[in-house]
Write an enzyme that holds these catalytic residues in place. Structure first.
Site, PDB file in Angstrom:
ATOM      1  N   LYS A  40       0.915  -1.312   0.136  1.00  0.00           N
ATOM      2  CA  LYS A  40       0.066   0.279  -0.024  1.00  0.00           C
ATOM      3  C   LYS A  40       0.927   1.327   0.074  1.00  0.00           C
ATOM      4  CE  LYS A  40      -3.919   1.860   2.676  1.00  0.00           C
ATOM      5  NZ  LYS A  40      -4.559   1.668   3.833  1.00  0.00           N
ATOM      6  N   SER A  57      -9.457   1.973   3.054  1.00  0.00           N
ATOM      7  CA  SER A  57      -8.899   2.662   1.876  1.00  0.00           C
ATOM      8  C   SER A  57      -7.959   1.740   1.419  1.00  0.00           C
ATOM      9  CB  SER A  57      -7.690   3.744   2.886  1.00  0.00           C
ATOM     10  OG  SER A  57      -7.040   3.361   3.707  1.00  0.00           O
ATOM     11  N   SER A  93      -9.386  -0.380   7.248  1.00  0.00           N
ATOM     12  CA  SER A  93      -8.846  -0.069   5.915  1.00  0.00           C
ATOM     13  C   SER A  93      -7.998  -1.446   5.514  1.00  0.00           C
ATOM     14  CB  SER A  93      -7.932   0.816   5.678  1.00  0.00           C
ATOM     15  OG  SER A  93      -8.720   2.078   5.693  1.00  0.00           O
TER      16      SER A  93
HETATM   17  N1  GLN Z   1     -12.760   4.230   6.267  1.00  0.00           N
HETATM   18  C1  GLN Z   1     -12.093   4.697   7.718  1.00  0.00           C
HETATM   19  C2  GLN Z   1     -11.700   6.301   7.444  1.00  0.00           C
HETATM   20  O1  GLN Z   1     -12.208   6.589   6.505  1.00  0.00           O
HETATM   21  C3  GLN Z   1     -10.943   3.969   8.029  1.00  0.00           C
HETATM   22  C4  GLN Z   1      -9.676   4.268   7.332  1.00  0.00           C
HETATM   23  C5  GLN Z   1      -8.622   3.432   7.587  1.00  0.00           C
HETATM   24  O2  GLN Z   1      -8.565   2.457   8.073  1.00  0.00           O
HETATM   25  N2  GLN Z   1      -7.505   3.924   7.143  1.00  0.00           N
HETATM   26  O3  GLN Z   1     -11.261   6.820   8.286  1.00  0.00           O
END
Ligand code: GLN
Length: 492
Positions: free
Chosen positions: A81, A156, A180
């Site tokens: 990532k 994400s 994420s």
């Molecule tokens: N979807 C969540 C957010 O937007 C979690 C994101 C993540 O785990 N990086 O913050």
């Protein structure tokens, strides 16, 4: 042969390489060819490091030829990532503000991947600064779900999950702040594990919310995820919140689970997450998974975690607060983009123009929410209250783990949704992490393992364990996998 190699698990590929039945270069080339064939449709990658990957693969082949004993993942390709720094290789965090930045150092995770002899294929797409649940907030275009290219791959870390589901990589790295790793795993039919906070190093992980950010493994099988977890986990003196203890024996736990026997294991269904809040198809798949776990010998009870319903609002105060502080470092001076530096503008104007141009709307929203929540007049009402909720959620987990070995729930309330369906209403996007966020606030480990299909799309089961008991969730996940199998998307 080349095509077949992309269908194998990491464990199988490492076996072939160590026995000399396939070279690391052949394995790597097969995956690079697959990326060339499908990534214009999937867009899992932001950067493919062809030369670096082939060089790393050649080094593994040379070590083998010299008679060296190779590690359990040597020669296996991995997609990383784009939130983790990679020396000399572009790292954007999905943001225009870091466009063109080539970090001068490797993150600990990437260093450990290299030490393990894995082959980094490249950097995967993500929502900007890991804020989002669909990769639609990437500044570099959306990733498409290999199950249905008109749908999101989660976020994400949608790029890492999509790369696995599209057979572009057998292993990938994600980061989980609110879900994420697990949510993209669930909606792509792959496995994603969030380790115990502090169990994997944040050194070189571009910070979003430092008290929550946790890098972790993504794979197509539970054993592969465990092998990757073992390779990247463990104490790192460069991360002040790293836990000074060995990685729980997740590989042994995955192997034990694969025998399909859960006798003596007590699992708690989180009452608050078992019924309402999820689509009927997701609830049905979850219920089937509970039946399967019972048949495997697990004892299942219902457990109430009354404060879990406050996790989402608390998270959307704590995470933006920390982000508003962490993202202050992107000032147009030290990294990446600089706008308006024409010799006539003040430093403040250049910073402001750079941040205006470099950050996307969701990142700006979070910075504003966080700045507001931390402001002196509202600190107690928002940030302070959210921290108290965090304590109550931790107490719910602690009480639950006095009764059961691990908790289970669906990973996400809904299956992969169509691209564009939730971008106009931030709250609808935030709901994707309804079930994953409590684990982050508590700091324990959580895994998503595919458990079935709803309307032809994958559904994930989430298993949550006590801090530093990551092995427990691997055992349960592997047992479920032994019963339901792995899930393959229709051919791309
Ligand atoms: N979807 C969540 C957010 O937007 C979690 C994101 C993540 O785990 N990086 O913050």
């Amino acid at each position: 042969m080349s095509n077949d190699l992309t269908r194998l698990t990491a464990a199988e590929l490492a076996g072939l390489v160590s026995k000399g039945e396939a070279s690391a270069v052949e394995v790597t080339q097969a995956h690079l060819d697959r990326i060339t064939a499908v990534d214009d449709r999937v867009h899992a990658f932001l950067h493919v490091d062809t030369a670096g990957a082939l060089a790393a693969a050649r080094a593994v082949d040379e070590r083998r030829a010299a008679g060296e004993k190779l590690g359990p993942l040597a020669g296996v390709p991995v997609a990383v990532k784009d939130v983790l720094t990679t020396k000399g290789v572009p790292t954007t965090v999905g943001s225009k503000i870091l466009e063109g930045w080539r970090p001068p150092y490797d993150s600990t995770i990437v260093q450990r991947l290299r030490d393990a002899g894995t082959v980094m294929l490249g950097k995967t797409n993500m929502d900007e600064f890991a804020m989002g649940s669909s990769t639609e907030y990437s500044a570099y275009g959306t990733t498409h779900n290999p199950w249905d290219l008109s749908r999101i791959p989660g976020g994400s870390g949608g790029g890492s999950a999509a790369a696995l589901a599209a057979y572009e990589a057998p292993l990938a790295i994600g980061s989980d702040t609110g879900g994420s790793i697990r949510q993209p795993g669930a909606v792509t039919g792959t496995v994603g594990a969030k380790p115990t906070y502090g169990g994997t190093s944040r050194y070189g992980l571009v910070a979003f919310s430092s008290s929550l950010d946790t890098p972790g493994p993504c794979a197509r099988t539970v054993l592969d995820a465990a092998l990757l977890h073992e390779a990247i986990g463990g104490h790192d003196p460069r991360d002040s919140t790293s836990i000074p203890a060995p990685v729980p024996d997740v590989v042994a736990a995955a192997k034990l689970g694969a025998t399909g026997d859960l006798t003596g294991v007590k699992l708690g269904v989180v009452r608050e997450f078992a019924g309402e809040g999820a689509e009927p198809g997701v609830t049905a798949a979850f219920r089937d998974a509970v039946d399967t776990l019972t048949k495997l010998g697990a004892e299942i009870v219902e457990v109430s975690c009354p404060h879990f319903k406050y996790a989402l609002p608390a998270y959307y105060l704590i995470a933006p607060s920390e982000c508003s502080s962490n993202l202050a470092r992107f000032d147009g001076v030290r990294f990446g983009l600089r706008v308006g530096d024409d010799g006539n503008r003040s430093l403040e104007e250049v910073m402001s123009l750079t941040r205006e141009a470099g950050f996307g709307p969701e990142v700006k929203r979070r910075i504003m929410i966080g700045t507001y929540a931390l402001s002196s007049g509202y600190y107690d009402a928002y940030y302070g209250q959210a921290q108290k909720v965090r304590t109550l959620i931790t107490r719910d987990f602690t009480a639950a783990f006095e009764q059961v070995d691990a908790l289970i729930s669906p990973t996400t309330p809904f299956v992969a949704f169509p691209i564009g369906a939730r971008t106009s209403d931030p709250y609808q996007m935030y709901l994707a992490d309804l079930f994953t966020i409590p684990t982050n606030l508590y700091g324990g480990p959580g895994i998503s393992v595919p458990c079935g299909l709803s309307e032809g799309l994958p559904v994930g089961l989430q298993i949550m364990a006590p801090t530093m008991a990551d092995d427990r969730m691997y055992r349960v996940a592997a047992a479920l996998e032994s019963a339901v199998g792995t899930f393959t998307p229709p051919a791309l």
